[in-house]
Enzyme design. Structure first.
Site, mmCIF file in Angstrom:
data_model
loop_
_atom_site.group_PDB
_atom_site.id
_atom_site.type_symbol
_atom_site.label_atom_id
_atom_site.label_comp_id
_atom_site.label_asym_id
_atom_site.label_seq_id
_atom_site.Cartn_x
_atom_site.Cartn_y
_atom_site.Cartn_z
ATOM 1 C CE LYS A 1 9.872 -153.263 -46.509
ATOM 2 N NZ LYS A 1 9.261 -154.492 -46.746
ATOM 3 C CB THR B 1 20.064 -151.217 -56.824
ATOM 4 O OG1 THR B 1 20.135 -149.996 -56.124
ATOM 5 C CG2 THR B 1 19.759 -152.336 -55.885
ATOM 6 C CG ASN C 1 14.496 -149.231 -61.502
ATOM 7 O OD1 ASN C 1 15.000 -150.235 -62.014
ATOM 8 N ND2 ASN C 1 15.006 -148.643 -60.458
ATOM 9 C CG ASP C 2 17.597 -149.896 -64.358
ATOM 10 O OD1 ASP C 2 17.603 -148.795 -63.809
ATOM 11 O OD2 ASP C 2 17.924 -150.955 -63.800
ATOM 12 N NE ARG D 1 16.494 -139.136 -51.611
ATOM 13 C CZ ARG D 1 16.183 -140.318 -51.077
ATOM 14 N NH1 ARG D 1 15.553 -141.224 -51.796
ATOM 15 N NH2 ARG D 1 16.493 -140.577 -49.837
ATOM 16 C CG ASP E 1 19.980 -146.484 -53.324
ATOM 17 O OD1 ASP E 1 18.839 -146.692 -52.903
ATOM 18 O OD2 ASP E 1 20.864 -147.354 -53.406
ATOM 19 C CG ASP F 1 20.068 -149.528 -61.706
ATOM 20 O OD1 ASP F 1 19.776 -148.531 -61.031
ATOM 21 O OD2 ASP F 1 19.692 -150.672 -61.436
#
Lengths: 372, 1356
Positions: free
Chosen positions: B723, B415, B976-977, B947, B844, B413
């Site tokens: 946002k 981040t 998310n991993d 992405r 990202d 990953d």
């Protein structure tokens, strides 16, 4: 180690449990920092040998230099041992024991006798051990080996009356327990061998055969015991038992000497120590050296008188009588000596090869190791 | 943001499960039934709260434990063999004796199990007896009881910092807003507070709570382990239904924070609580090595079968050879003789018993013990310990340590894994104007050296005088100092207050202090004066956008506010104050309420400004460092003493949010408090605005944005602040707007966003929308409806959210920096040197990811990077093919290394990188182009997928794992991993900023990415080499020993006799030779850690499974046969024809095989510590002592072997020693010679590395350097240059430094394939050839892709 595994499992399986116990089991003041010890950090001082030609060269030469003399010594010792073997099975029709071997079986009642003559080319100087040898006799067959009762042989009275099941089917006969029970005892070697020296003038001199000291001391004195302790009246002791089916005598009739009768009969004890290989010899008698002047067995002609009781035709076996002197390394066997010489030479040769390799490659590596 | 994504992901995942809606739990209050007997209790069928995690009771322990143990194949095998031994016709040994090994193993395991269970029992007991308050009707109050007394339907009260005893539906809270904060760290490790709300309609106006009057019936779903799903409704007596959901549920195991007390009714208790249902046992994975071992065990089974067959046939033939029945073949107990054929059949089973050890059952026990030991050492590695969080590496999976040494692909990953996930606000763009926050950048200067180069290029940042830089660095160091001091303080809090398990997240000064951009500050200051004007003007004009921008930053989030000094105690005073004046009629607070504070804060702001100005002006100061440190000291003091608002502490679910809030705060827009329906912000002038929150549209990964709907306190407008990711926002902008200006702003902002992204910043867009009252009301009613539905509520809610977020007005964009973790580039470089392919999978955007990839050296500057980004299948197909055709030939070495060649040949030319977008990736999967992609990826140095969704992440891992048949490792930190972590062979979780889901799903949990280096290169190598060697050795040992028995069968008529005493035989495996290999497997160290780290390529031995191949197995089998032949036949020939008896014959063999087996191990042991010596010598001594004692006391025991005095006799015989010596020498000679030759010729890098180990530290370092330059010249280009080329080289270098970069973009109607490469003008032939081949490629692409519509050649 177990403990640490447990902890690891604990963390997994009981995460919420231990965590849920909340403040009490929560943060502890103790840091979890691992100890910075050589053991835990796997930095223990260690000897890290690298096997290279250079380092092992001496070992090969040393092995070679040690093994070759040992081998020569063994070989010489083995060669100095006098050994003589005579086969008296009587397979050939020309053999004196041919008739005995053909007719004889376990059930015969009349002993068959035959005499085998032989001559010794060289005198036997020291004590001579007389063996009988059997070939193709698988004393190491698993069920045969098991078929004995050690506690009966050790003089246990209960076992005497009620031998171990392992002895089946040689456990009882005619509703009487067999003593000694089992297949090993049942197949006791029962040929009688007598040795005569034939003088050049034709007279037969019987050579005295010592029958004591042929079994292991520990077997004779510890492992094998007659029931009833020091009661020498073995007939009484063995009352209520019967002889093994193949035996002609009862166990208490093996010898007249009470020290060598019953279970402590040395011939019996020797037989009960089952041989490792199908071709084996067993110590039968010892011919002791009489004086320093005369050899124990001078060269000349001899006759071996055999009371042929033991049938070997059923398994195509051979029976031999072996006369052998003995050294510190036992009987005659050149193998060990040759092996030592061979291995020593091989090691020496390898040492030389490694030396060449070392000169060719070892230096190259070393030069690569050290930068200029 | 990541964690939000995950939640929604998990939700999606769970939604797919078949739902059992028909089953509903119905429960009512227990109070009316208090004191009634159990059978009258209404909720009696539900589990009560006492838990029992023990497996056994005192009585059931023995049967149950035995039952469990017999589930293992190994034990069953043992028992079957032992049972077989009880059949008289086939038995090989004394029946009882055969039971010893199995009994020993069973007893040991049982003791271990019992102890574990006892520990569990104690933990349960402690938990069950924890105190809690349950409402009693008699007492009319809460009475103290134990946890185990809690039943479903009880009313339970929990006070602050207490652990919740069961799953409770929240009905009462002391908080005036009807919320209760809980910390779920015990469940998922997240330390940020979560809000739970009282069930609607139960907020008592006077704050009292009367359980007696609770007469509703609760309907909720059956217990499930889904922490995020809970719904149901209350059936009130007046037939009104009130729905509730997970936001109303207090979960067992969580801790109540910031709320004085909360109460509610228990809905799930004990084992039915979500916490308990989530509590699963340890993970079991089977390692690659173990799978291999299993196949080899099957080979052993085959071998055993063959050997037994030979035995059976042999016995049959042997019996047939006799003319008559020989005296040494006794009849059976009934005096019958069995036919030879039947005897042979029986003999087969006897042989199985005799040779059973051939199947190394004890191997499994040994492997388990070894892994325990290996894990012990891994967890005790001080290099993998993180001082900051006081955490060691966690080994959660207990049986895959050796897989660490065989990894070929790492999926990481980005981040939080490569980066710290500590977000630092770097830049922002407001209304199309970029504010680069140079001051802030300088402040951070020292830390981001790694990416500063890129930044220089992209932003043309003016060179800062070096002196100033120096000063700044000094300043940083002092800043760091203050940070560490703070951390220390935090730690003290932990121990004293017992409230936090982790330091408050996102609060280090590095992240919280944002030095405002002076230009922007001026703008906002100017704007401050407009505030009054703004108040009057109802329409939002352009200049107010700055206000809006910062307001959006401050408001549009889910940050929880608490004070810094008492991190978990919310500022209840302030809140109640706000509440009191916060009724809707009050719009603006009186400006005078906190005048002095505001003035002070303003002055402090001014201070900062002045100081910074000074910093810039007087670069000639004599003692800058002291000045600076004093300044920072000063500011720290200030921070300590200022009143509450400055001591505010923000806790966010994602670090981005916190960073934005801190950024807003730096500009004076301070978020003061957040309640579910109210947000309070202080403006720069000191005015406090209180916004009524009408709705919050939470973040989810499909929308990629979040919004808040607030009512502006002054204008009374309904305003939506949104946002989100730029792609998500840009599409929703009000394009057909009246003014062209907006479009301009949008395009400008987009350009800024691109810049940010290419600088590796995380971008977010901020937008706003003003809604008319009517529109809002319409929407609100739809929303209400959506909320009250029970079925597919999530979808409806999302739909409504999407409805609202349209026609937005862009306010600006932010760039947040996520700094690289320490040593990431070095770690990646080392991993790559180790032959590991590193793929980065990130959510990202492309540019951000690529830049991070460059900065962490995933791509090198010289790399050719292919970007695949297309929607079209056919184009993708041919592109893949073409690119592959180009990459393949010059990259032959990488292919070789995959095939398994030892060393890569010199790689000339640039390496390749592949960037692939999630969109394209899904195309690849749809169009079955996986193999083509893999083929291409194999030739690439690195692959970067951007992405991608979590599911795609796991799909990629699965693809590589299944198709390439390689060992994969996934590393990640966020939820998310989780998919990816679970898919890979090894999942590694980073316990970082984003909660614990990744850690919970992982096999190993580390704290920093850099730890991966040591974990893989050192521990992986060690564990693998140790275990592989041990397993090989174990096979050898058993085969070698058992074959002795087998050879003997040829001399005992295949009758199944063992010439070795059975006790000694059992002990041989159980005691004499078992501990050295275990010790070897735990402790042997073939190469030192330093060398392994210095020479990562040594890792390749593990990747290629060089220690344990099929060939290795057969070679060791051959060796075992050879050695057993030697160990049998040398004694055989020695004693041939003599009067030796069976067991005297066996003794030297046993002794010789002990020596051979141990010395064989000694040859394999690479480092001898005292422990090694102890075990080896101890084993030999143990053998002799046991054998001597055994044969001295065993007079007539253990028939038939009866070893009385045999050992003593043998040891008195010189031949015994002679046999032992020569046999051992002959048996080990081949292996020894081979090892010597290996050592001398040193062909394998391992041997060379071992030689390096013997050098001194300096010499070794020097050697390692030499080695590297020797092995991979391409890694160190300077080595290639000959003196002749020096001039041209320096020329080339200068070009290299200036990084003349060309990007060639070929765009197609529906695909864009772009090559980016560092184009080097060089004289070096090598490079020149490369450039020609590049041209070839270029031509190739053009010719093959006929769709080409226009060619766009751009160069910077």
């Amino acid at each position: 180690m177990m403990a640490s595994s447990y902890n690891a499992k604990e963390e997994d399986g009981h995460h919420s449990v231990s965590a849920a116990s909340g403040p009490s089991a929560g943060p502890s003041a103790k840091s979890k920092k691992p100890d910075n010890t050589a053991f835990k950090q796997q930095r223990l001082p260690a000897w890290q040998p690298i096997l290279t030609a250079g380092t092992v060269l001496p070992a090969f030469f040393i092995i070679g230099l040690i093994f070759i003399p040992i081998g020569i010594g063994l070989f010489v010792t083995s060669n100095n041992i006098r050994e003589f073997e005579v086969d008296y099975t009587g397979v050939d029709a020309s053999s004196p024991c041919f008739t005995c071997s053909q007719t004889y079986s376990w059930n015969s009642s009349i002993p068959c006798k035959c005499a085998v003559s032989f001559s010794l080319e060289q005198p036997f100087e020291s004590n001579v051990f007389m063996y009988y040898g059997l070939s193709n006799f698988y004393q190491n067959h698993r069920r045969y080996v098991k078929s004995r009762d050690d506690s009966q042989l050790n003089g246990d009275k209960a076992s005497l009356r009620n031998p171990s099941k392992e002895c089946e089917p040689y456990r009882s006969h005619d509703n009487k327990p067999i003593a000694p029970c089992g297949a090993i005892a049942n197949s006791l070697f029962n040929d009688t061998l007598e040795l005569f020296y034939i003088d050049p003038n034709g007279t037969r001199t019987q050579i005295p055969l010592v029958k004591k000291g042929i079994a292991w001391w520990t077997d004779k004195h510890v492992k094998f015991r007659n029931p009833g302790g020091n009661n020498f009246n073995l007939t009484v002791v063995f009352q209520g038992t019967t002889k093994p089916v193949n035996w002609r005598k009862y166990v208490y009739e093996l010898d007249t000497d009470p020290e060598n009768n019953g279970f402590v009969n040395e011939d019996f004890i020797v037989w009960m120590r089952t041989a490792a290989l199908p071709t084996f010899r067993k110590l039968y008698r010892i011919i002791q050296k009489k004086s320093n002047m005369t050899p124990t067995l001078p060269r000349g002609n001899y006759t071996l008188d055999v009371t042929y009781n033991y049938p070997v035709r059923s398994f195509e076996g051979r029976k031999r009588m072996i006369l052998s002197t003995i050294s510190w390394m036992g009987g005659k066997n050149p193998f060990l000596g040759i092996a030592y010489i061979t291995v020593g030479s091989v090691c020496f040769f390898l040492g030389v090869v490694l030396l060449i390799i070392h000169h060719k490659y070892g230096n190259r590596n070393n030069s690569a190791d050290i930068p200029n | 943001m990541g964690s939000l994504e995950v939640w929604s992901l998990i939700k999606q995942g769970w939604r797919r499960k078949p739902e059992q809606e028909d089953k509903v739990r119905r429960l009512i209050s227990n109070l009316p039934y208090e004191d009634l007997r159990r059978k009258y209790q209404p909720n009696r069928q539900y589990a009560n709260n006492s838990i029992k995690t023990t497996k056994y009771t005192v009585w059931s322990f023995i049967p149950m434990n035995l039952f469990e143990q017999f589930h293992r194949f190994a034990n069953v095998y043992f028992v079957v063999i032992a049972m077989l031994n009880f059949v008289p016709i086939v038995n090989a040994f004394e029946p009882g004796v055969a039971l010893i090994p199995i009994c020993v193993i069973l007893i040991l395991t049982a003791i271990k199990d019992a102890w574990e269970d006892f520990r569990r029992y104690q933990a349960d007991k402690q938990l069950n007896n924890m105190p809690c308050s349950i409402y009693s009707r008699k007492e009319k109050d809460f009475v103290s009881k134990c946890w185990k007394d809690v039943r479903v339907g009880d009313f339970v009260k929990v006070v602050c910092n207490e652990v919740i005893p069961a799953d409770i539906l929240l009905l009462h809270s002391s908080d005036p807003n009807g919320v209760c904060h809980i910390e779920t760290a015990n469940l998922d490790g997240e330390t940020n507070l979560k809000q739970r709300q009282i069930v609607r309609g139960f907020a008592a106006p006077d704050g009292s709570f009367q359980p007696e009057y609770f007469s509703s019936i609760i309907y909720c779903e059956k217990p499930s382990n889904n922490l995020n799903r809970f719904k149901g409704y209350l059936d009130k007596p007046d037939k009104k239904k009130i729905g509730f959901g997970k936001e109303n549920l207090l979960l067992r195991g969580c801790t109540v924070r910031n709320t004085d007390e909360a109460a509610g009714i228990v809905v799930y208790a004990g084992h039915e609580t979500k916490a308990m249902l989530n509590n699963k046992g340890p993970r079991y994975k089977r390692s690659k090595l173990e799978r291999k071992v299993n196949t080899d065990v099957l080979f052993c089974v085959a071998l055993l079968f063959i050997m037994c067959l030979i035995g059976a046939l042999g016995y049959f033939i042997w019996l047939e050879t006799f003319p008559d029945i020989p005296p040494f073949v006794p009849p059976d107990s009934n005096n019958n003789y069995i036919s030879p054929a039947l005897s042979g059949f029986y003999m087969f089973f006897t042989m199985v018993i005799l040779l059973q050890v051939l199947i190394p059952i004890s191997l499994y026990v040994s492997i388990e013990l070894i892994k325990v030991g290996q894990i012990f050492f891994i967890t005790n590695d001080i290099d993998l310990y993180d001082e900051e969080t006081d955490s060691r590496i966690q080994c959660r999976a207990l049986n895959i340590t050796e897989d660490l040494g065989q990894i070929k692909y790492i999926f990481s990953d980005k981040t939080g894994t490569l980066t710290e996930n500590k977000m630092v606000f770097r830049r922002c763009s407001v209304m199309g104007i970029e504010y680069c926050h140079r001051e802030n950048a300088l402040r951070l200067g020292a830390q981001c050296e790694t990416i500063s180069d890129d930044e220089d290029i992209v932003f043309q940042k003016p060179k800062v005088p070096s002196r100033l830089q120096y000063r700044q660095k000094k300043g940083i160091s002092s800043l760091r100092r203050s940070q560490s001091a703070r951390t220390h303080m935090g730690a003290r809090y932990q121990s004293e207050v017992f409230t936090i398990t982790n330091e408050v997240a996102f609060s280090s000064p590095l992240e919280t202090d944002v030095a405002p951009d002076r230009r922007l500050l001026r703008v906002t200051c100017d704007e401050k004066t407009q505030i009054q004007e703004w108040c009057r003007v109802s329409h939002c004009n352009g200049s107010a956008s700055f206000m809006d921008f910062f307001l959006a930053l401050a408001i549009c989030n889910t940050v929880v506010v608490s004070t810094a000094m008492l991190p978990r105690q919310r500022v209840s005073r302030l809140q109640s104050l706000l509440k009191r004046m916060g009724s809707l009629s009050h719009i603006v607070n009186s400006f005078q309420s906190i005048p002095e504070k505001s003035s002070k804060s303003r002055s402090s702001l001014k201070d900062v400004k002045e100081e910074e100005a000074e910093d810039y002006s007087d670069s000639g100061s004599n003692n800058p460092s002291r000045r600076n440190s004093s300044a920072s000291h000063h500011s720290e003091e200030e921070r300590g003493t200022v009143s509450d608002p400055n001591g505010l502490c923000y806790e966010a679910e994602s670090p981005d949010e916190a960073a934005l809030v801190y950024a807003a705060k730096a500009y004076g827009f301070t978020l003061l408090a957040r309640a579910p329906d109210r947000v309070t912000v202080r403006l720069p002038q000191g005015a406090v605005l209180s916004f009524e929150v009408l709705d919050t549209l939470a973040f989810d990964s499909t929308r990629k944005r979040m919004s808040v709907v607030v009512r502006h306190p002054i204008t009374r407008e309904v305003v939506i602040y949104t946002k989100g990711a730029d792609s998500a926002i840009m599409e929703l902008l009000d394009c057909h707007g009246r003014s062209n200006k907006r479009k301009k702003i949008a395009s400008k902002t987009q350009r800024h966003l691109d810049l940010y992204a290419s600088a590796g910043l995380r971008t977010l867009c901020i937008a706003k929308k003003v809604l008319s009252e009517q529109a809002y009301d319409d929407w609100a009613s739809i929303r209400q409806e959506a909320e009250s539905t029970i079925d597919n509520r999530e979808e409806l809610l999302m739909e409504t959210a999407v409805h609202l977020e349209t026609n937005l007005t862009l306010l600006g964009a932010t760039g947040i920096e996520d700094r690289l973790q320490d040593d990431v580039p070095a770690t990646i470089a080392a991993l790559r040197e180790a032959g590991i392919q590193v793929w980065v999978l990130t959510g990202d955007k492309n540019e951000t990811a690529v830049n991070i990839a460059y900065s962490c050296r995933l791509f090198n500057q010289g790399d050719m990077v292919f970007t695949l980004n297309t929607d079209s299948r056919s184009i993708l197909d041919c592109t893949l093919g073409e690119v592959r055709r180009y990459t393949a030939p010059s990259q032959s070495w990488s292919f070789q290394s995959i095939v398994g060649a030892v060393m890569p040949t010199e790689s000339t030319g640039p390496t390749f990188g592949l960037v692939i977008e999630g969109r394209t990736l899904s195309m690849v999967f749809e169009a079955h182009l996986q193999m083509k992609l893999l083929e291409l990826a194999r030739h690439c140095r690195s692959v970067l997928c951007c992405r991608v969704t979590p599911l795609q992440k796991s799909a990629v891992v699965k693809l590589v794992r299944n198709k390439l048949k390689v060992m994969t490792l996934s590393i990640g930190d966020g939820a998310n991993d989780v998919n990816m972590i679970q898919t890979a062979d090894i999942g590694i979780g980073i316990s970082g900023q984003e909660g614990m889901q990744a850690v919970m799903a992982s096999d190993f949990a580390i704290t920093h990415f850099k730890h991966l280096k040591k974990l893989l290169l050192v521990h992986g190598h060690w564990c693998y080499s140790r275990l592989a060697k041990m397993v090989i050795y174990f096979f050898y040992k058993n085969v070698m020993y058992v074959n002795l028995l087998f050879w003997y069968q040829f001399y005992c008529g295949f009758s199944g006799t063992a010439m070795i005493d059975y006790w000694l035989m059992i002990f041989f495996n159980l005691f004499f030779t078992s501990t050295p290999p275990i010790m070897f497997g735990i402790m042997d160290r073939d190469i030192s850690a330093e060398t392994l780290l210095g020479l990562p390529e040594l890792y390749k031995t593990g990747q290629n499974s060089e220690f344990y191949k099929r060939a290795t197995f057969w070679i060791v089998m051959l060796d075992a046969f050879y050695q057993s032949l030697v160990c049998f036949f040398i004694p055989y020939w020695t004693y041939q024809g003599s009067d030796i008896d069976i067991f005297t014959f066996g003794t030297p063999m046993n002794t010789v095989s002990l020596f051979t087996i141990l010395l064989h191990l000694a040859i394999e042991i690479k480092s001898w510590t005292a422990i090694h010596w102890g075990f080896m010598v101890g084993s030999v001594l143990l053998y002799f002592i046991v054998a001597l004692i055994f044969s001295a006391i065993c007079i007539n025991c253990n028939p038939p072997s009866n070893p009385y005095w045999i050992m003593e006799n043998q040891m008195a015989d010189p031949v015994f020693y002679l046999v032992c010596i020569i046999t051992t020498v002959v048996a080990l000679l081949p292996r020894y010679i081979i090892r010597v030759l290996q050592g001398t010729l040193a062909l394998s890098p391992l041997v060379q590395a071992r030689k390096l180990d013997r050098l001194s530290t300096e010499a070794r370092d020097q050697q390692i350097k030499n080695w590297k330059s020797q092995r991979s010249p391409s890694e160190v280009p300077t080595n290639l240059v000959s003196p002749v080329d020096s001039f041209s080289n320096s020329f080339e270098q200068s070009f290299y430094n200036s990084s003349l970069e060309r990007e060639i973009r070929i765009s197609f109607p529906s695909c864009s394939l772009s090559f980016r490469l560092q184009f080097l003008f060089c004289t070096n032939i090598q490079y020149r050839s490369e450039s020609t081949s590049f041209m070839k490629l270029f031509a190739l692409c053009i010719s093959s892709l006929k769709y080409c519509s226009f060619l766009d050649f751009t160069s910077y």
